[in-house]
Scaffold this motif. Structure first.
Motif, mmCIF file in Angstrom:
data_model
loop_
_atom_site.group_PDB
_atom_site.id
_atom_site.type_symbol
_atom_site.label_atom_id
_atom_site.label_comp_id
_atom_site.label_asym_id
_atom_site.label_seq_id
_atom_site.Cartn_x
_atom_site.Cartn_y
_atom_site.Cartn_z
ATOM 1 N N ARG A 137 0.812 -1.217 0.000
ATOM 2 C CA ARG A 137 0.000 0.000 0.000
ATOM 3 C C ARG A 137 0.844 1.265 0.000
ATOM 4 N N ALA A 180 -0.272 4.410 8.515
ATOM 5 C CA ALA A 180 -1.052 5.639 8.631
ATOM 6 C C ALA A 180 -0.161 6.868 8.503
ATOM 7 N N LEU A 183 0.990 7.359 4.880
ATOM 8 C CA LEU A 183 -0.066 7.842 3.994
ATOM 9 C C LEU A 183 -0.396 9.308 4.255
ATOM 10 N N LEU A 184 -0.227 9.730 5.507
ATOM 11 C CA LEU A 184 -0.531 11.125 5.842
ATOM 12 C C LEU A 184 0.575 12.069 5.380
ATOM 13 N N GLU A 197 -10.468 9.939 3.339
ATOM 14 C CA GLU A 197 -9.462 8.936 3.689
ATOM 15 C C GLU A 197 -8.433 9.504 4.649
ATOM 16 N N ARG A 198 -8.042 10.730 4.411
ATOM 17 C CA ARG A 198 -7.030 11.345 5.271
ATOM 18 C C ARG A 198 -7.526 11.468 6.708
ATOM 19 N N TRP A 201 -7.389 8.005 8.379
ATOM 20 C CA TRP A 201 -6.047 7.592 8.751
ATOM 21 C C TRP A 201 -5.464 8.441 9.870
ATOM 22 N N VAL A 204 -6.658 6.585 12.757
ATOM 23 C CA VAL A 204 -6.068 5.253 12.843
ATOM 24 C C VAL A 204 -4.710 5.314 13.540
ATOM 25 N N LEU A 205 -3.937 6.366 13.275
ATOM 26 C CA LEU A 205 -2.590 6.478 13.843
ATOM 27 C C LEU A 205 -2.595 6.431 15.368
#
Length: 571
Positions: A137, A180, A183-184, A197-198, A201, A204-205
């Motif tokens: 990913r 996470a 991706l951020l 999505e941001r 995440w 999620v972190l």
């Protein structure tokens, strides 16, 4: 989720059934080799030793019974040991974050031993899967490349030797938090997520990091420490500052809210740990020095390495402890695996993520090494970084080196000159598998179950608590401590015995050797026992004393002497 927009075209292409099955085949291979003694003994052997592995298992079972509110496990922080001390669960890792991967097996009817074995399979599988997901990913790598890298992350020698300390095996929450974060703060501005999505995440972190902290403290500290160093290095570059500034400008309120949620999630744990630090103190630097890695510790294989462990017997190695350290603190990956990882990282040296990872790795090396002469920069970290005084085995930072190793190997296997030569790739992967093989300890849990059963049967209904006194000197003392703890769980009666990372104030009841027939063999232990009971204002007649022989199977009551002489309560 779909690969990032900049992922290589091959990632999103249709995959054959053989390719789709490859991750499962590699996972099965890793589990088969990593837990070999368990499978070869038909589940009779439990990976790990009779001490720390059983201690971790005890905490998992306590957490399971806490969730079911079974007596005497109704309070998470007060398992039935070190009686009557309180908050003793905060003397070690609670493992509560990992209990959801243990409890389902117990609820499905597995006994504690089988549930622990299945827990090992589960957390190792999830760690491999999380590593695979990160590589696919976050870096957009192909299936075969991601499998090779995930094998290094999930089943490399430095990870598998942690079967002696099983709380350090699960790193899937760690990998999820890393995913996470990656991706951020993407490598380039065109790799961003959608706004929805941001936001997902962002939450999620802290959730993943909190779950990791509730499972085991060391990896959670490692993550925060490494991210802090990575953030500092990123701020030194223009692209890094732009990415961080852009994220703060776009999602400042969401980030603040997520940070608050994360603080709430870890607040109860932090409060208990801080209370414990106030009661028993923190680890001094001198306690840490012996477990600091030496300059070559992260190049040398662990002493349990199947094919490379004998290197520790070479004269120039045995004669240079100031350079090489000791076998059990070394976290090296051998020769082939690091070479392949370096080739892969070098080939992608222009990628910002690779540059940042290299900088963090180099900085970690400089900060943790004990140099000849006794100097170390870790003394600065120990004195200034919150939480660093709780870290004793600094060499466990070597587990973090599996991140660049996994990425480097995956990047190399994704190179066209490897992809176009499947036999070459297979040969290289076979070399990695062989090099990472380790000789794992294991124990017959049924043997210890018999000793626990003997203790539990000796605890009568008149006992409000019990204490085990060891008579003999042929078995490891720590195993007897665990036996007493498991007997408390089996009988429902708390024990004064115990063994955690710390012990309560005024507790000096660690089992001592008392050779049979020795005059006054109870004297020292009884003196400390009386002091402990007096400290907590407990009537000695309510505590049963159990004398255990060296086999652990013969348990006899040990009556109190001068019981009528009641101690004066100290408080």
């Amino acid at each position: 989720m779909n690969p990032s927009p900049s992922a290589p075209p091959g990632v999103g292409a249709p995959e054959s059934p053989l390719v789709r099955a490859l991750p499962f085949a590699v996972l099965v291979l890793g589990l088969a080799l990593g837990l070999g003694p368990m499978w070869s003994s038909k589940l009779a052997l439990v990976p790990g030793d009779s001490q720390d592995a059983r201690l971790v298992h005890f905490s998992l079972e306590h957490g399971h019974r806490f969730l079911l509110q079974q007596a005497p496990h109704g309070n998470l922080w007060n398992p039935p040991l070190f009686y009557p001390a309180r908050n003793v669960a905060a003397y070690t890792d609670t493992l509560l974050g990992f209990v959801p991967f243990y409890s389902p097996w117990r609820l499905l009817g597995a006994d504690p031993n089988l549930a622990f074995q299945l827990w090992l399979v589960t957390v190792l599988g999830l760690t491999f899967g999380a590593g695979y997901w990160v590589l696919r990913r976050l870096f957009g790598l192909g299936v075969a490349a991601a499998c090779a890298g995930a094998y290094c992350f999930g089943f490399a020698g430095p990870r598998m030797v942690m079967v002696l300390h099983p709380q350090l095996l699960p790193w899937f929450f760690w990998a999820l938090a890393l995913l996470a974060l990656g991706l951020l703060v993407p490598e380039s501005q065109r790799e961003g997520l959608t706004r929805r999505e941001r936001k997902v995440w962002i939450f999620v972190l802290p959730a993943a990091l909190a779950a990791q902290a509730w499972g085991a403290f060391y990896p959670a500290f490692f993550f925060v420490f490494l991210v802090g160093m990575g953030g500092a290095l990123a701020l030194l570059t223009r692209d890094g500052r732009r990415s961080i500034r852009g994220l703060l400008a776009a999602e400042g309120p969401t980030l603040a809210l997520a940070a608050g949620v994360g603080a709430i999630l870890v607040a109860p744990l932090a409060q208990r740990y801080l209370l414990t630090a106030d009661l028993v103190g923190t680890r001094g630097l001198q306690e840490v020095v012996g477990l600091l890695p030496r300059p070559l510790s992260w190049l040398m294989p662990h002493g349990a390495s199947r094919f490379l462990g004998d290197v520790w017997q070479l004269p120039f190695v045995k004669g240079s402890p100031q350079l090489f350290g000791r076998p059990h603190i070394s976290q090296g990956l051998g020769i082939l695996t690091p070479a392949l990882a370096l080739l892969g990282l070098w080939a992608h040296r222009r990628r910002r993520a690779v540059q940042l990872l290299a900088g963090v790795t180099a900085l970690l090396f400089l900060l943790t090494i004990l140099w000849p002469g006794g100097s170390t920069l870790w003394s600065l970290v120990h004195a200034t970084v919150p939480g660093a005084t709780a870290i004793r085995a600094v060499s466990r930072f070597g587990l973090c080196l599996l991140i660049p190793a996994a990425l480097g190997v995956a990047l190399l296997f994704d190179r066209s000159w490897v992809r176009r030569r499947p036999l070459l790739g297979l040969a290289l992967f076979a070399g990695i598998v062989a090099e990472q093989a380790v000789v794992l300890p294991a124990h017959y849990q049924q043997v210890y179950d018999l000793r626990v059963e003997a203790l539990a049967e000796a605890v009568g209904p008149e006992c409000d608590a019990f204490v085990v006194i060891l008579n003999g000197h042929r078995r490891p003392l720590a195993a007897f401590e665990e036996n007493a703890m498991w007997a408390a769980m089996a009988s429902g009666v708390p024990t004064l015995n115990g063994r955690y990372g710390n012990s309560p104030p005024a507790w000096r009841l660690a089992l001592k050797h008392h050779p049979p027939g020795a005059k006054g063999r109870y004297l020292t232990f009884d003196t400390e026992l009386r002091r402990w009971l007096d400290y907590h204002c407990i009537d000695p007649s309510s505590v049963c004393r159990l004398l255990v022989d060296h086999t652990g199977l013969e348990v006899t009551p040990a009556p109190w002497h001068d019981l009528e002489a009641r101690p004066t309560c100290a408080r």
